[in-house]
Design an enzyme around this catalytic site. Structure first.
Site, PDB file in Angstrom:
ATOM      1  N   CYS A   9       0.854  -1.186   0.000  1.00 44.46           N
ATOM      2  CA  CYS A   9       0.000   0.000   0.000  1.00 44.46           C
ATOM      3  C   CYS A   9       0.887   1.232   0.000  1.00 44.46           C
ATOM      4  O   CYS A   9       1.750   1.380   0.862  1.00 44.46           O
ATOM      5  CB  CYS A   9      -0.897   0.001   1.232  1.00 44.46           C
ATOM      6  N   CYS A  15      -1.700   7.465   5.815  1.00 45.79           N
ATOM      7  CA  CYS A  15      -3.082   7.148   6.182  1.00 45.79           C
ATOM      8  C   CYS A  15      -3.166   6.599   7.598  1.00 45.79           C
ATOM      9  O   CYS A  15      -3.942   7.090   8.416  1.00 45.79           O
ATOM     10  CB  CYS A  15      -3.656   6.150   5.179  1.00 45.79           C
ATOM     11  N   CYS A  18      -4.476   1.191   8.564  1.00 42.90           N
ATOM     12  CA  CYS A  18      -4.224  -0.247   8.670  1.00 42.90           C
ATOM     13  C   CYS A  18      -2.911  -0.492   9.400  1.00 42.90           C
ATOM     14  O   CYS A  18      -1.840  -0.387   8.811  1.00 42.90           O
ATOM     15  CB  CYS A  18      -4.154  -0.875   7.290  1.00 42.90           C
ATOM     16  N   CYS A  92      -7.857   1.716  -2.413  1.00 41.62           N
ATOM     17  CA  CYS A  92      -7.438   1.245  -1.101  1.00 41.62           C
ATOM     18  C   CYS A  92      -7.576  -0.276  -1.081  1.00 41.62           C
ATOM     19  O   CYS A  92      -8.520  -0.832  -1.652  1.00 41.62           O
ATOM     20  CB  CYS A  92      -8.351   1.906  -0.061  1.00 41.62           C
ATOM     21  N   GLN A 216     -22.849  -3.800   9.571  1.00 41.90           N
ATOM     22  CA  GLN A 216     -21.495  -4.354   9.646  1.00 41.90           C
ATOM     23  C   GLN A 216     -20.778  -4.144   8.309  1.00 41.90           C
ATOM     24  O   GLN A 216     -21.385  -4.323   7.253  1.00 41.90           O
ATOM     25  CB  GLN A 216     -21.565  -5.843   9.966  1.00 41.90           C
ATOM     26  N   GLU A 266     -32.575  -0.695  20.550  1.00 46.74           N
ATOM     27  CA  GLU A 266     -31.590   0.131  19.840  1.00 46.74           C
ATOM     28  C   GLU A 266     -31.906   1.611  20.075  1.00 46.74           C
ATOM     29  O   GLU A 266     -33.055   2.020  20.081  1.00 46.74           O
ATOM     30  CB  GLU A 266     -31.648  -0.231  18.342  1.00 46.74           C
ATOM     31  N   ASP A 314     -24.481  -6.650  21.674  1.00 47.10           N
ATOM     32  CA  ASP A 314     -23.444  -6.280  20.701  1.00 47.10           C
ATOM     33  C   ASP A 314     -23.169  -4.781  20.831  1.00 47.10           C
ATOM     34  O   ASP A 314     -23.475  -4.002  19.936  1.00 47.10           O
ATOM     35  CB  ASP A 314     -23.963  -6.635  19.292  1.00 47.10           C
ATOM     36  N   CYS A 341     -16.592  -5.925  19.687  1.00 52.63           N
ATOM     37  CA  CYS A 341     -15.527  -5.512  18.769  1.00 52.63           C
ATOM     38  C   CYS A 341     -14.332  -4.972  19.545  1.00 52.63           C
ATOM     39  O   CYS A 341     -13.435  -4.384  18.961  1.00 52.63           O
ATOM     40  CB  CYS A 341     -16.055  -4.484  17.770  1.00 52.63           C
TER      41      CYS A 341
HETATM   42  N1  SAH Z   1     -26.021  -5.731  16.372  1.00 51.58           N
HETATM   43  C1  SAH Z   1     -25.955  -4.803  15.289  1.00 51.58           C
HETATM   44  C2  SAH Z   1     -25.377  -3.430  15.670  1.00 51.58           C
HETATM   45  C3  SAH Z   1     -24.126  -3.411  16.484  1.00 51.58           C
HETATM   46  S1  SAH Z   1     -23.326  -1.846  16.617  1.00 51.58           S
HETATM   47  C4  SAH Z   1     -25.224  -5.388  14.124  1.00 51.58           C
HETATM   48  O1  SAH Z   1     -24.561  -6.415  14.242  1.00 51.58           O
HETATM   49  O2  SAH Z   1     -25.291  -4.820  13.027  1.00 51.58           O
HETATM   50  C5  SAH Z   1     -23.874  -1.210  18.106  1.00 51.58           C
HETATM   51  C6  SAH Z   1     -25.245  -0.564  18.057  1.00 51.58           C
HETATM   52  O3  SAH Z   1     -25.540  -0.128  19.390  1.00 51.58           O
HETATM   53  C7  SAH Z   1     -25.364   0.684  17.175  1.00 51.58           C
HETATM   54  O4  SAH Z   1     -26.437   0.502  16.277  1.00 51.58           O
HETATM   55  C8  SAH Z   1     -25.666   1.829  18.175  1.00 51.58           C
HETATM   56  O5  SAH Z   1     -26.568   2.783  17.648  1.00 51.58           O
HETATM   57  C9  SAH Z   1     -26.299   1.071  19.322  1.00 51.58           C
HETATM   58  N2  SAH Z   1     -26.201   1.696  20.649  1.00 51.58           N
HETATM   59  C10 SAH Z   1     -25.170   2.402  21.165  1.00 51.58           C
HETATM   60  N3  SAH Z   1     -25.420   2.720  22.449  1.00 51.58           N
HETATM   61  C11 SAH Z   1     -26.638   2.198  22.757  1.00 51.58           C
HETATM   62  C12 SAH Z   1     -27.431   2.179  23.950  1.00 51.58           C
HETATM   63  N4  SAH Z   1     -27.012   2.770  25.055  1.00 51.58           N
HETATM   64  N5  SAH Z   1     -28.601   1.522  23.908  1.00 51.58           N
HETATM   65  C13 SAH Z   1     -29.036   0.900  22.776  1.00 51.58           C
HETATM   66  N6  SAH Z   1     -28.323   0.893  21.627  1.00 51.58           N
HETATM   67  C14 SAH Z   1     -27.144   1.522  21.609  1.00 51.58           C
END
Ligand code: SAH
Length: 386
Positions: A9, A15, A18, A92, A216, A266, A314, A341
């Site tokens: 790269c 940048c 990465c 990229c 994602q 959410e 998540d 993550c």
């Molecule tokens: N599970 C989904 C999104 C994961 S990302 C997937 O796999 O696509 C994390 C998500 O949490 C985001 O959409 C963000 O808007 C939400 N988020 C962040 N803080 C939050 C909270 N306090 N309560 C509810 N959702 C929240």
């Protein structure tokens, strides 16, 4: 056998996106494995990381910031690490190649249409960013032009010229961001062409993705991640399930056919709107969505004496919070499937749950972000027998 090819790269020094660029893929995986092992070995068995067959060009979402150099050249790309100088990027190694080609052509069109580039220091000018989202399975492409004002001169001709160069574009959106901020998108979207969103298919279900929604960025690995998360939950069709931090509802909707009832929670209202539409058009009737802070909602459920069998969670990189985790303890689901993550905040949250009646059973690292140092992990926690 993972690829041995190491592509070079030419932007990497400036940048900085990465951290592992130039490193053989196998070695990157080894580093990520080591990181997760170091943090989680003391809690549970850590499985072998799931890598990608082809780790290049995986990003389905590509963002380019536009700028004008002192000499008047129009450039687009990313900010130089730790600064506000823009690195001019033609292509990229991790971005979708169609998206990169569209961005290069927008750079040229902007010149012929004499569209002013926004200047961050003075606040003058129009075009700030371009965001491209692509559907991995559907091939649909969304172009979002982020402008400092809702008025774009000769916008119809611009869109026509762009579509002529790239007939694969299915929608073009003008997003208005008139604030002095480092957020890419503003709140207002004006559809210039098409539906204003794209669709993609994940684990057999079709999703609508708006400019603002979280989705994602690595579709190949996301399928593998979700399949693992759902199989760890061991659903039998009788369970009441919560999908916390659900985004546009992808994990919950994938789990819905194996559960009695799913509730997605959410905070982002655009994502919830997409989630509701997604469930409706997929004909999934045993899922509903709540637009609220996940912790607050869980506390409310717990206070109402509700019962839940499985919680998928998540959260963003910062992890969960005490409100949420304590409400898990109160709701006492048999299983918690934690998709993370950030293994550091995952470890911190596992520690909390382990002190409060749960045991981590296994952790499965998944390489969602090749060439970066980030690693995704899904961890199964079970309620200990009283
Ligand atoms: N599970 C989904 C999104 C994961 S990302 C997937 O796999 O696509 C994390 C998500 O949490 C985001 O959409 C963000 O808007 C939400 N988020 C962040 N803080 C939050 C909270 N306090 N309560 C509810 N959702 C929240």
């Amino acid at each position: 056998m993972y690829t041995q090819e190491v592509k070079e790269c030419s932007y990497s020094k400036k940048c900085g996106g990465c951290q592992y660029i130039g490193m053989p893929y196998k070695e990157q995986l080894k580093k990520k494995q080591k990181k997760v092992n170091k943090l989680l070995d003391k809690h549970c068995e850590v499985k072998t990381i799931l890598g990608m067959d082809n780790p290049y060009y995986y990003r389905n979402k590509v963002h380019a910031v536009f700028a004008r150099t002192k000499k008047g050249q129009i450039i687009s790309g990313t900010y130089e690490a730790g600064s506000h100088r823009v690195v001019n990027i033609d292509s990229c190694l991790i971005e979708n190649q169609v998206a990169d080609a569209i961005i290069r052509d927008i750079r040229e069109l902007v010149k012929s249409f004499k569209i002013q580039i926004y200047n961050e220091d003075t606040g003058y000018g129009l075009l700030r960013h371009v965001l491209i989202r692509t559907g991995y399975v559907t091939g649909q492409v969304m172009v979002v032009l982020v402008l400092a004002s809702p008025i774009m001169p000769s916008k119809n001709n611009f869109v026509k010229a762009l579509r002529k160069l790239h007939p694969e574009i299915t929608t073009v959106v003008l997003n208005v961001n008139d604030r002095h901020t480092n957020m890419v998108l503003g709140e207002r979207d004006i559809v210039l062409y098409g539906k204003g969103y794209i669709e993609d298919i994940l684990c057999g279900i079709k999703y609508r993705i708006s400019p603002q929604s979280f989705y994602q960025i690595n579709p190949v690995q996301t399928e593998r991640l979700y399949k693992k998360a759902i199989s760890l939950a061991g659903l039998t069709g009788k369970e009441r399930v919560i999908d916390a931090y659900c985004g546009i509802g992808t994990i919950g909707m994938t789990a819905a056919s194996s559960a009695a009832e799913v509730i997605g929670v959410e905070l982002n209202k655009n994502a919830v709107r997409d989630a509701v539409n997604n469930a409706k058009s997929a004909g999934i009737n045993n899922i509903r969505f709540v637009c609220q802070d996940a912790g607050e909602y869980m506390v409310k459920l717990a206070n109402q004496g509700e019962k839940v069998d499985v919680v998928f969670m998540d959260p963003p990189r910062a992890g969960s919070d005490e409100k949420f985790l304590s409400s898990i303890v109160k709701l006492s689901p048999n299983k918690v499937v934690y998709v993370s993550c950030n293994p550091e905040t995952l470890e911190r949250d596992i520690r909390y749950l382990e002190k409060n009646g749960y045991a981590a059973e296994s952790a499965w690292p998944v390489d969602m972000f090749p060439f970066s140092e980030h690693v995704e992990t899904v961890c199964l926690l079970s309620r200990k027998a009283q």
